[in-house]
Design a protein around this motif. Structure first.
Motif, mmCIF file in Angstrom:
data_model
loop_
_atom_site.group_PDB
_atom_site.id
_atom_site.type_symbol
_atom_site.label_atom_id
_atom_site.label_comp_id
_atom_site.label_asym_id
_atom_site.label_seq_id
_atom_site.Cartn_x
_atom_site.Cartn_y
_atom_site.Cartn_z
ATOM 1 N N LYS A 50 1.566 17.945 11.967
ATOM 2 C CA LYS A 50 2.668 18.568 11.260
ATOM 3 C C LYS A 50 2.709 18.037 9.841
ATOM 4 O O LYS A 50 2.684 16.849 9.615
ATOM 5 C CB LYS A 50 3.981 18.275 11.988
ATOM 6 C CG LYS A 50 4.077 18.987 13.320
ATOM 7 C CD LYS A 50 5.414 18.750 13.937
ATOM 8 C CE LYS A 50 5.682 19.584 15.154
ATOM 9 N NZ LYS A 50 4.685 19.687 16.123
ATOM 10 N N SER A 65 7.628 10.227 21.535
ATOM 11 C CA SER A 65 7.138 10.810 20.283
ATOM 12 C C SER A 65 8.248 10.802 19.242
ATOM 13 O O SER A 65 9.426 10.731 19.590
ATOM 14 C CB SER A 65 6.703 12.260 20.482
ATOM 15 O OG SER A 65 5.547 12.334 21.269
ATOM 16 N N ASP A 116 7.621 15.822 16.779
ATOM 17 C CA ASP A 116 6.618 16.121 17.798
ATOM 18 C C ASP A 116 7.216 16.426 19.169
ATOM 19 O O ASP A 116 6.482 16.713 20.112
ATOM 20 C CB ASP A 116 5.641 14.953 17.930
ATOM 21 C CG ASP A 116 4.792 14.771 16.679
ATOM 22 O OD1 ASP A 116 4.628 15.753 15.924
ATOM 23 O OD2 ASP A 116 4.315 13.648 16.443
#
Length: 197
Positions: A34, A109, A113
């Motif tokens: 990302k 995470s 995420d």
């Protein structure tokens, strides 16, 4: 073909056979990574990704533009860079890192995420556990304000940035660039949509 050229071609073929899976895995990992498509002025890359994911989760695109469509994350980063003093800037960075660390401890995470369900669960928990801003009259809070946690500050700024954007003010809220007469007492049903200032 001489022997030297044959050996060179064999080595190249063997090398490409070994390297291809590695290159494919690198491409795949880049595809899943990302990133934000702008350069943050204040936040680091991971913090900017968090902010983009946070505002997109609370203000996603529906039939109206979402927070990312009106660049709420970019605006907030600029506010932190230009309008906050050093102590407030340190606080923001520290709190974003703490928020991500808490997500990592509980879900494995960082926030960006997580699945949509886990993001929603994180925000619902933060919503339930943090004090809210007192209602205000003409910009002044009514009653004694309890300390407000970072989550609430972040959400409040995201909402303010969203509803202050030109796109939302002109195209979603009711907007009259040249207001007419003042009507102080009309039925609520006649008001219609929320008005942009």
């Amino acid at each position: 073909m001489n022997r030297r050229n044959a050996l060179r071609r064999t080595a190249l073929l063997a090398g490409s056979a070994v390297a291809t899976p590695t290159l494919l895995s690198l491409l795949q990992s880049c595809k899943e990574q990302k990133r934000v498509d702008w350069i943050p002025q204040f936040l680091n890359q991971e913090q900017a990704v968090f902010l983009a994911s946070f505002v997109d989760t609370i203000l996603p695109r529906t039939e109206t533009p979402g927070a990312l469509d009106v660049k709420v994350d970019i605006f907030m980063d600029l506010m932190y860079a230009k309008a906050y003093d050093q102590a407030a800037q340190e606080y923001v960075k520290t709190e974003i890192d703490k928020f991500n660390a808490a997500c990592k401890d509980e879900y494995g995470s960082v926030f960006a995420d997580l699945s949509e369900e886990d993001k929603t669960a994180v925000l619902k928990k933060a919503e339930a556990e943090t004090a809210k801003f007192n209602p205000g009259v003409w910009g002044t809070a009514v009653g004694e304000q309890k300390p407000v946690a970072f989550y609430r500050q972040l959400k409040s700024m995201a909402l303010w940035a969203y509803f202050s954007s030109e796109e939302v003010g002109k195209n979603i809220l009711s907007y009259d660039p040249i207001p007419g007469e003042y009507l102080g007492c009309i039925p609520l049903s006649d008001v219609g949509n929320t008005w942009s200032l």
